[in-house]
Design a protein around this motif. Sequence first.
Motif, short mmCIF file in Angstrom:
data_model
loop_
_atom_site.label_atom_id
_atom_site.label_comp_id
_atom_site.label_asym_id
_atom_site.label_seq_id
_atom_site.Cartn_x
_atom_site.Cartn_y
_atom_site.Cartn_z
N LEU A 8 0.84 -1.20 0.00
CA LEU A 8 0.00 0.00 0.00
C LEU A 8 0.87 1.26 0.00
O LEU A 8 0.63 2.18 -0.79
CB LEU A 8 -0.94 0.00 1.20
CG LEU A 8 -1.75 1.27 1.43
CD1 LEU A 8 -2.63 1.59 0.23
CD2 LEU A 8 -2.59 1.14 2.71
N LEU A 9 1.88 1.29 0.85
CA LEU A 9 2.77 2.45 0.92
C LEU A 9 3.46 2.68 -0.43
O LEU A 9 3.54 3.81 -0.91
CB LEU A 9 3.80 2.28 2.03
CG LEU A 9 4.79 3.43 2.23
CD1 LEU A 9 4.07 4.74 2.53
CD2 LEU A 9 5.77 3.09 3.35
N LEU A 10 3.91 1.62 -1.07
CA LEU A 10 4.55 1.74 -2.38
C LEU A 10 3.58 2.30 -3.41
O LEU A 10 3.92 3.19 -4.18
CB LEU A 10 5.09 0.37 -2.82
CG LEU A 10 5.84 0.33 -4.14
CD1 LEU A 10 7.07 1.24 -4.11
CD2 LEU A 10 6.25 -1.10 -4.45
N ALA A 11 2.34 1.81 -3.41
CA ALA A 11 1.33 2.32 -4.35
C ALA A 11 1.03 3.80 -4.08
O ALA A 11 0.88 4.59 -5.02
CB ALA A 11 0.05 1.49 -4.24
N LEU A 12 0.97 4.18 -2.80
CA LEU A 12 0.73 5.59 -2.46
C LEU A 12 1.86 6.48 -2.97
O LEU A 12 1.60 7.56 -3.51
CB LEU A 12 0.60 5.74 -0.94
CG LEU A 12 -0.62 5.11 -0.29
CD1 LEU A 12 -0.47 5.13 1.23
CD2 LEU A 12 -1.89 5.82 -0.72
N ILE A 13 3.08 6.03 -2.80
CA ILE A 13 4.24 6.81 -3.25
C ILE A 13 4.23 6.97 -4.76
O ILE A 13 4.39 8.06 -5.29
CB ILE A 13 5.56 6.16 -2.78
CG1 ILE A 13 5.71 6.32 -1.26
CG2 ILE A 13 6.76 6.76 -3.51
CD1 ILE A 13 6.84 5.51 -0.67
N ILE A 14 4.01 5.87 -5.45
CA ILE A 14 4.13 5.91 -6.91
C ILE A 14 2.94 6.58 -7.59
O ILE A 14 3.11 7.34 -8.53
CB ILE A 14 4.38 4.50 -7.47
CG1 ILE A 14 5.80 4.08 -7.07
CG2 ILE A 14 4.20 4.45 -8.99
CD1 ILE A 14 6.23 2.73 -7.49
N PHE A 15 1.73 6.35 -7.09
CA PHE A 15 0.56 6.94 -7.74
C PHE A 15 0.11 8.25 -7.11
O PHE A 15 -0.62 9.02 -7.74
CB PHE A 15 -0.60 5.94 -7.77
CG PHE A 15 -0.30 4.72 -8.60
CD1 PHE A 15 -0.06 4.82 -9.96
CD2 PHE A 15 -0.22 3.46 -8.01
CE1 PHE A 15 0.23 3.70 -10.72
CE2 PHE A 15 0.06 2.34 -8.77
CZ PHE A 15 0.29 2.46 -10.13
N GLY A 16 0.48 8.50 -5.85
CA GLY A 16 0.15 9.77 -5.20
C GLY A 16 -1.32 10.03 -5.02
O GLY A 16 -1.76 11.18 -5.02
N GLU A 17 -2.10 8.97 -4.86
CA GLU A 17 -3.55 9.16 -4.66
C GLU A 17 -4.04 8.27 -3.53
O GLU A 17 -3.41 7.27 -3.19
CB GLU A 17 -4.32 8.86 -5.95
CG GLU A 17 -4.21 7.42 -6.42
CD GLU A 17 -4.97 7.17 -7.71
OE1 GLU A 17 -5.96 6.41 -7.66
OE2 GLU A 17 -4.56 7.70 -8.74
N ASN A 18 -5.17 8.65 -2.93
CA ASN A 18 -5.75 7.88 -1.85
C ASN A 18 -6.44 6.63 -2.38
O ASN A 18 -6.98 6.63 -3.49
CB ASN A 18 -6.79 8.72 -1.09
CG ASN A 18 -6.12 9.73 -0.18
OD1 ASN A 18 -5.24 9.38 0.60
ND2 ASN A 18 -6.54 10.98 -0.28
N PRO A 19 -6.44 5.57 -1.57
CA PRO A 19 -7.16 4.36 -1.96
C PRO A 19 -8.67 4.54 -1.73
O PRO A 19 -9.10 5.57 -1.20
CB PRO A 19 -6.59 3.30 -1.02
CG PRO A 19 -6.18 4.07 0.20
CD PRO A 19 -5.74 5.43 -0.30
N ILE A 20 -9.43 3.53 -2.08
CA ILE A 20 -10.89 3.58 -1.92
C ILE A 20 -11.33 3.17 -0.52
O ILE A 20 -12.52 3.08 -0.26
CB ILE A 20 -11.59 2.71 -2.98
CG1 ILE A 20 -11.17 1.24 -2.88
CG2 ILE A 20 -11.33 3.26 -4.39
CD1 ILE A 20 -11.96 0.28 -3.75
#
Length: 183
Positions: free
Chosen positions: A142-154
Amino acid sequence: MTLCASELVRNSLIDDAKARLKKHDVGTKYSHLSSNKYSVLLPLLAKEGKLHLLFTLRSEKSDTLITPVVGFIDHNFQAQPNPDEVKSVFLVPLEYFLHPHVYHQRYLTHYGHHVIIHCFEYTDPGDGVTYQIKGITAKLALLLALIIFGENPIFEMEFNVNDLISYSEEIFLKLNKYATSKI
């Protein structure tokens, strides 16, 4: 030498991801804090126009300092795991950790700090096998996805996407303080 369109897309995905990751790299800032240190490799590969995270089913250790290390692997990589050590290897699109099809969470108090335990269920479209990604593995994905995409999850999460470093450091230092306390 000219690059084909798929190579250009792949290179662009990797270059963009590396640039975002570089902004969040804390280097060796906390290397002195714990004697129980482990690194976890988060292997990314660009395939079919998306970033994917390569997973292996393994055991997790607790009350240790875990350093996530992101590595990029070739899109043609074919895993050849030792069956005595690795049960299976599978890919999950990195964006899945922001927009999962099946997700649940539970709450836990650990050393006086409230923690969200994330659990993602991912069904591999190739073989139909469903995998559970939870615990520290899920949190790091999750942290990696947040860093790379810069958006909040659902779903609800503990990270502040606008200030990932400060928030992550605060949580890490609180947990480290409680984990190393003799009281």
